[in-house]
Design a protein around this motif. Structure first.
Motif, mmCIF file in Angstrom:
data_model
loop_
_atom_site.group_PDB
_atom_site.id
_atom_site.type_symbol
_atom_site.label_atom_id
_atom_site.label_comp_id
_atom_site.label_asym_id
_atom_site.label_seq_id
_atom_site.Cartn_x
_atom_site.Cartn_y
_atom_site.Cartn_z
ATOM 1 N N UNK A 1 5.295 3.774 8.582
ATOM 2 C CA UNK A 1 5.714 3.054 7.371
ATOM 3 C C UNK A 1 6.508 1.806 7.727
ATOM 4 N N UNK A 2 7.375 1.918 8.712
ATOM 5 C CA UNK A 2 8.171 0.757 9.114
ATOM 6 C C UNK A 2 7.285 -0.343 9.685
ATOM 7 N N UNK A 3 6.338 0.040 10.514
ATOM 8 C CA UNK A 3 5.450 -0.955 11.125
ATOM 9 C C UNK A 3 4.594 -1.634 10.071
ATOM 10 N N UNK A 4 4.002 -0.861 9.173
ATOM 11 C CA UNK A 4 3.120 -1.461 8.171
ATOM 12 C C UNK A 4 3.888 -2.251 7.115
ATOM 13 N N UNK A 5 5.019 -1.747 6.703
ATOM 14 C CA UNK A 5 5.761 -2.412 5.630
ATOM 15 C C UNK A 5 6.449 -3.688 6.102
ATOM 16 N N UNK A 6 6.941 -3.678 7.327
ATOM 17 C CA UNK A 6 7.719 -4.820 7.785
ATOM 18 C C UNK A 6 6.909 -5.840 8.581
ATOM 19 N N UNK A 7 5.695 -5.479 8.998
ATOM 20 C CA UNK A 7 4.877 -6.451 9.737
ATOM 21 C C UNK A 7 3.650 -6.876 8.964
ATOM 22 N N UNK A 8 2.954 -5.939 8.348
ATOM 23 C CA UNK A 8 1.707 -6.252 7.651
ATOM 24 C C UNK A 8 1.970 -6.698 6.221
ATOM 25 N N UNK A 9 2.725 -5.891 5.480
ATOM 26 C CA UNK A 9 3.013 -6.205 4.079
ATOM 27 C C UNK A 9 4.334 -6.956 3.983
ATOM 28 N N UNK A 10 4.344 -7.977 3.184
ATOM 29 C CA UNK A 10 5.574 -8.736 2.973
ATOM 30 C C UNK A 10 6.154 -8.452 1.589
ATOM 31 N N UNK A 11 6.222 -7.188 1.240
ATOM 32 C CA UNK A 11 6.793 -6.809 -0.042
ATOM 33 C C UNK A 11 8.320 -6.938 0.025
ATOM 34 N N UNK A 12 8.914 -7.226 -1.106
ATOM 35 C CA UNK A 12 10.362 -7.315 -1.139
ATOM 36 C C UNK A 12 11.019 -5.949 -0.990
ATOM 37 N N UNK A 13 10.421 -4.922 -1.588
ATOM 38 C CA UNK A 13 10.968 -3.570 -1.496
ATOM 39 C C UNK A 13 9.999 -2.713 -0.678
ATOM 40 N N UNK B 1 8.578 0.227 -0.240
ATOM 41 C CA UNK B 1 8.470 1.489 -0.966
ATOM 42 C C UNK B 1 8.045 2.629 -0.055
ATOM 43 N N UNK B 2 7.005 2.420 0.747
ATOM 44 C CA UNK B 2 6.497 3.481 1.608
ATOM 45 C C UNK B 2 7.554 3.909 2.626
ATOM 46 N N UNK B 3 8.255 2.962 3.182
ATOM 47 C CA UNK B 3 9.301 3.255 4.154
ATOM 48 C C UNK B 3 10.453 4.018 3.497
ATOM 49 N N UNK B 4 10.891 3.566 2.339
ATOM 50 C CA UNK B 4 11.985 4.242 1.639
ATOM 51 C C UNK B 4 11.597 5.656 1.205
ATOM 52 N N UNK B 5 10.345 5.841 0.802
ATOM 53 C CA UNK B 5 9.870 7.174 0.432
ATOM 54 C C UNK B 5 9.869 8.099 1.647
ATOM 55 N N UNK B 6 9.413 7.593 2.780
ATOM 56 C CA UNK B 6 9.389 8.405 3.999
ATOM 57 C C UNK B 6 10.797 8.782 4.430
ATOM 58 N N UNK B 7 11.721 7.857 4.360
ATOM 59 C CA UNK B 7 13.114 8.149 4.719
ATOM 60 C C UNK B 7 13.724 9.138 3.728
ATOM 61 N N UNK B 8 13.436 8.973 2.448
ATOM 62 C CA UNK B 8 13.943 9.898 1.438
ATOM 63 C C UNK B 8 13.437 11.312 1.642
ATOM 64 N N UNK B 9 12.154 11.453 1.922
ATOM 65 C CA UNK B 9 11.583 12.774 2.185
ATOM 66 C C UNK B 9 12.206 13.392 3.425
ATOM 67 N N UNK B 10 12.442 12.589 4.441
ATOM 68 C CA UNK B 10 13.059 13.087 5.669
ATOM 69 C C UNK B 10 14.480 13.575 5.411
ATOM 70 N N UNK B 11 15.238 12.839 4.628
ATOM 71 C CA UNK B 11 16.610 13.250 4.318
ATOM 72 C C UNK B 11 16.624 14.559 3.532
ATOM 73 N N UNK B 12 15.728 14.681 2.563
ATOM 74 C CA UNK B 12 15.631 15.920 1.791
ATOM 75 C C UNK B 12 15.249 17.081 2.696
ATOM 76 N N UNK B 13 14.295 16.857 3.582
ATOM 77 C CA UNK B 13 13.870 17.889 4.525
ATOM 78 C C UNK B 13 15.012 18.290 5.453
#
Length: 106
Positions: free
Chosen positions: A59-71, A73-85
């Motif tokens: 998620x970090x690689x795709x969101x921060x290198x390929x996609x130039x979205x402001x937020x 989302x995929x990275x934050x969702x992955x981190x959120x799921x990891x914290x819950x886990x």
């Protein structure tokens, strides 16, 4: 207090101070089958939070290198799921450790 109970409970509680190393050492050092069983269970439960790490990296690689979205989302969702886990595994290990300590000796 019995040594087997303490080692078994510490295998679960070690998620807070020694990660998966302590249960692994207890598993190989102990000759008691009950302690080995608890150490193996604790070791496997300590590895569960490592499962989403590849998703976070992806998620970090795709969101921060390929996609130039402001937020990111995929990275934050992955981190959120990891914290819950992580929280679920932490609570589960604490409960299992306390159960081992309060169980009656056979």
């Amino acid at each position: 207090m019995e040594t087997r109970k303490i080692l078994s409970a510490l295998s679960y509680f070690s998620i807070m101070f020694a990660g998966f190393i302590f249960p692994l050492i207890v598993f190989f050092a102990s000759e008691d089958t009950e302690v080995k069983r608890h150490a193996k269970s604790a070791f496997l439960s300590h590895l569960i939070p490592l499962v989403p790490v590849p998703f976070i990296v992806f998620a970090a690689v795709t969101q921060f290198t390929v996609n130039d979205q402001e937020i990111p989302v995929f990275f934050l969702a992955a981190v959120g799921i990891t914290i819950i886990l992580l929280l679920i595994v932490l609570i589960w290990n604490i409960i299992k450790g306390v159960k081992v300590l309060i169980q009656e000796s056979n």
